[in-house]
Enzyme design. Structure first.
Site, PDB file in Angstrom:
ATOM      1  N   GLU A 273      -1.708  -4.422  15.968  1.00  0.00           N
ATOM      2  CA  GLU A 273      -1.002  -4.137  14.702  1.00  0.00           C
ATOM      3  C   GLU A 273      -0.134  -2.884  14.824  1.00  0.00           C
ATOM      4  OE1 GLU A 273      -4.376  -3.591  12.126  1.00  0.00           O
ATOM      5  OE2 GLU A 273      -4.724  -5.728  11.880  1.00  0.00           O
ATOM      6  N   GLY A 275       2.858  -0.275  14.357  1.00  0.00           N
ATOM      7  CA  GLY A 275       3.894   0.004  13.354  1.00  0.00           C
ATOM      8  C   GLY A 275       4.770   1.131  13.856  1.00  0.00           C
ATOM      9  N   ARG A 276       4.193   2.356  13.804  1.00  0.00           N
ATOM     10  CA  ARG A 276       4.923   3.571  14.182  1.00  0.00           C
ATOM     11  C   ARG A 276       5.621   3.441  15.548  1.00  0.00           C
ATOM     12  NH1 ARG A 276       3.178   8.675  12.627  1.00  0.00           N
ATOM     13  NH2 ARG A 276       1.177   7.747  12.069  1.00  0.00           N
ATOM     14  N   ARG A 312       6.136  13.222   5.179  1.00  0.00           N
ATOM     15  CA  ARG A 312       5.243  13.460   6.318  1.00  0.00           C
ATOM     16  C   ARG A 312       5.018  14.950   6.630  1.00  0.00           C
ATOM     17  NH1 ARG A 312       5.900  12.122  10.970  1.00  0.00           N
ATOM     18  NH2 ARG A 312       3.753  11.553  11.387  1.00  0.00           N
ATOM     19  N   CYS A 352      10.462  20.829  -6.980  1.00  0.00           N
ATOM     20  CA  CYS A 352       9.720  21.987  -7.474  1.00  0.00           C
ATOM     21  C   CYS A 352       8.300  22.023  -6.913  1.00  0.00           C
ATOM     22  CB  CYS A 352       9.675  21.950  -8.995  1.00  0.00           C
ATOM     23  SG  CYS A 352      11.317  21.852  -9.677  1.00  0.00           S
ATOM     24  N   GLU A 353       8.192  22.155  -5.618  1.00  0.00           N
ATOM     25  CA  GLU A 353       6.904  22.260  -4.923  1.00  0.00           C
ATOM     26  C   GLU A 353       7.146  23.106  -3.682  1.00  0.00           C
ATOM     27  OE1 GLU A 353       3.955  20.406  -5.456  1.00  0.00           O
ATOM     28  OE2 GLU A 353       4.695  19.072  -7.018  1.00  0.00           O
ATOM     29  N   TYR A 381       6.745   5.382   8.245  1.00  0.00           N
ATOM     30  CA  TYR A 381       6.125   6.158   7.161  1.00  0.00           C
ATOM     31  C   TYR A 381       7.139   7.151   6.577  1.00  0.00           C
ATOM     32  CZ  TYR A 381       2.285   3.947   9.514  1.00  0.00           C
ATOM     33  OH  TYR A 381       1.493   2.994  10.087  1.00  0.00           O
TER      34      TYR A 381
HETATM   35  C1  LIG Z   1      -5.214  -1.416   9.509  1.00  0.00           C
HETATM   36  C2  LIG Z   1      -4.018  -0.786  10.106  1.00  0.00           C
HETATM   37  N1  LIG Z   1      -3.395  -1.421  11.101  1.00  0.00           N
HETATM   38  C3  LIG Z   1      -2.297  -0.903  11.681  1.00  0.00           C
HETATM   39  C4  LIG Z   1      -1.758   0.299  11.273  1.00  0.00           C
HETATM   40  C5  LIG Z   1      -0.513   0.787  11.916  1.00  0.00           C
HETATM   41  O1  LIG Z   1      -0.664   1.955  12.630  1.00  0.00           O
HETATM   42  P1  LIG Z   1       0.555   2.515  13.464  1.00  0.00           P
HETATM   43  O2  LIG Z   1       1.728   2.563  12.580  1.00  0.00           O
HETATM   44  O3  LIG Z   1       0.140   3.853  13.907  1.00  0.00           O
HETATM   45  O4  LIG Z   1       0.745   1.605  14.629  1.00  0.00           O
HETATM   46  C6  LIG Z   1      -2.384   1.003  10.241  1.00  0.00           C
HETATM   47  C7  LIG Z   1      -1.855   2.304   9.828  1.00  0.00           C
HETATM   48  O5  LIG Z   1      -2.458   3.156   9.329  1.00  0.00           O
HETATM   49  C8  LIG Z   1      -3.546   0.439   9.640  1.00  0.00           C
HETATM   50  O6  LIG Z   1      -4.158   1.070   8.628  1.00  0.00           O
END
Ligand SMILES: Cc1ncc(COP(=O)(O)O)c(C=O)c1O
Length: 424
Positions: A273, A275-276, A312, A352-353, A381
């Site tokens: 999975e 993403g980043r 972030r 304003c933070e 993100y």
């Molecule tokens: C269940 C799950 N899978 C995958 C990811 C993706 O992580 P990343 O973006 O670091 O690959 C996350 C991110 O927090 C997650 O909570």
């Protein structure tokens, strides 16, 4: 290959000057490189090709339909954490039957929707959730495919807010409760256990925690052989690292080695999975300098973008390389700025933070009103965590493809922000 690069002192994304885009689209602005996205997706696919692997792009990292469509066309499946994210995947043309769905608080409505759409499986995070899915599936006359998300109590050595596989975190099932579930699957007749899921944190800049977590999960499967007989998939989650400025990030092949050799040995298909690691460096955010202020102690570069656009740094103390889009001294992430004429500055937003900053005590060329800054590594993100705090319309998003670019999300307007409200 670098799809963001300086040419004659101007920052380009692929074949387009980012300033040329901002002249039309304005700032704050997210700009993504399609070629970078595809290069990263294909690199992961290649690294994991030795094992039957389903790559489920983690929608939460960057969920614009235009981005999901690029990845879907490249062959990606998707990992979602809400009914809304599943809705997005379907809107982008994604195949629900290749979607995995995690999250500790799935509602009845979301579970019903996911069952209607026929997702690949739920990643179940508690016994109560399993019973709820079983009940709803029964009412719908369906069998719900699930993976159990195990909490392996492994330290991924990352930020405390993105550590998800330690027992003190809310995620997943401890091994004892997971064991009770698999030993009593007969009590949930509308459930089909298809997988074991892990996601230990993000970013995980070393491979050892994956090895440790997977070994524990495989030990669990071995210990509960009968209950786990129907388990076809090992889902090792996301979390692969990203180069922001100076970290040593393992290559995809190094993560793949640790993960695939274990999946092979266990005879399981893999789900990952990421993403980043796919989208993080495919995106930058552009901000325009509004004012520069020196207060006797510090120099503040105040931009038109704020923590509502990119949270972030405030949330995770994260580092983003920042540099002007037009400069006689180009510097990409990781480049040394030694010898460059700089001013130590805090780069801040208008909110304003005091937490509204992008960088503290950062060495930057002397900039003035109207100049644009690129905030690098903002693809993951970034926009997805943005908000309308201080009634600030959210940024526009642009996708670049070679010499072409298009807006994949229009800039919000003040009217949009009050459209669902009433003063009556
Ligand atoms: C269940 C799950 N899978 C995958 C990811 C993706 O992580 P990343 O973006 O670091 O690959 C996350 C991110 O927090 C997650 O909570």
């Amino acid at each position: 290959m670098n799809f963001f690069d300086y040419r004659d002192g101007q920052l380009f994304c692929e074949g387009v000057s980012v300033d040329a885009i901002a002249d039309e689209a304005g700032t704050p602005l997210y700009i993504y490189s399609k070629a970078h996205l595809l290069e990263r997706y294909n690199a992961i696919a290649d690294a994991f090709k030795d094992v039957d692997t389903t790559i489920c792009f983690s929608v939460k990292s960057c969920s614009s339909l235009g981005i999901l469509k690029v990845l879907k066309d490249a062959g990606s499946s998707f990992d979602v954490v809400s009914g809304g994210e599943l809705f997005r995947v379907i809107k982008a043309g994604g195949d629900a039957s290749k979607v995995v769905y995690a999250g500790v608080g799935k509602t009845d409505k979301e579970i019903r929707y996911a069952l209607e759409q026929g997702i690949l499986m739920f990643n179940v995070e508690s016994h109560a959730e399993l019973e709820t899915i079983d009940r709803i599936a029964g009412e719908m006359g369906k069998v719900a495919p699930v993976a159990l998300r195990l909490n392996p109590d492994v330290d991924p050595k990352t930020h405390m807010h993105t550590t998800t596989g330690k027992l003190e975190n809310k995620f997943g099932l401890d091994f004892q409760h997971a064991g009770e579930i698999v030993d009593n699957l007969g009590k949930t007749p509308n459930i089909l256990l298809r997988g074991i899921h892990l996601h230990i944190g993000s970013p995980v800049n070393s491979v050892e925690p994956y090895g440790e977590a997977i070994d524990k999960a495989l030990g669990f499967i071995e210990e509960h052989k009968d209950g786990c007989a129907s388990v076809e998939y090992l889902n090792t989650g996301g979390g692969f690292g990203l180069f922001y400025s100076k970290e040593n990030v393992p290559a995809f092949a190094e993560y793949a080695k640790v993960i695939t050799e274990r999946a092979k040995k266990a005879g399981k298909k893999l789900i990952i999975e990421p993403g980043r690691s796919i989208v993080g460096n495919a995106g930058i955010m552009l901000a325009t300098v509004q004012y520069v202020k020196f207060n006797g102690l510090k120099n503040f570069v105040i931009t038109d973008s704020g923590m509502n656009d990119l949270i972030r740094p405030a949330l995770y103390d994260s580092y983003h390389h920042i540099w002007p889009t037009r400069t006689s001294t180009p510097a990409l992430p990781g480049a040394s700025v030694e010898g460059v004429s700089t001013v130590k500055s805090d780069v801040v937003g208008p909110i304003c933070e005091s937490g509204d900053f992008f960088a503290k005590d950062r060495l930057l060329p002397d900039v003035s009103k109207g100049e644009r800054l690129a905030i690098f590594s903002a693809g993951a993100y970034g926009f997805t965590m943005s908000s309308t705090y201080n009634t600030r319309p959210r940024a526009a998003e642009v996708l670049v493809d070679g010499e072409e670019w298009k807006i994949i999300r229009k800039r919000e307007q003040w009217e949009d922000l009050v459209a669902l409200e009433s003063a009556e």
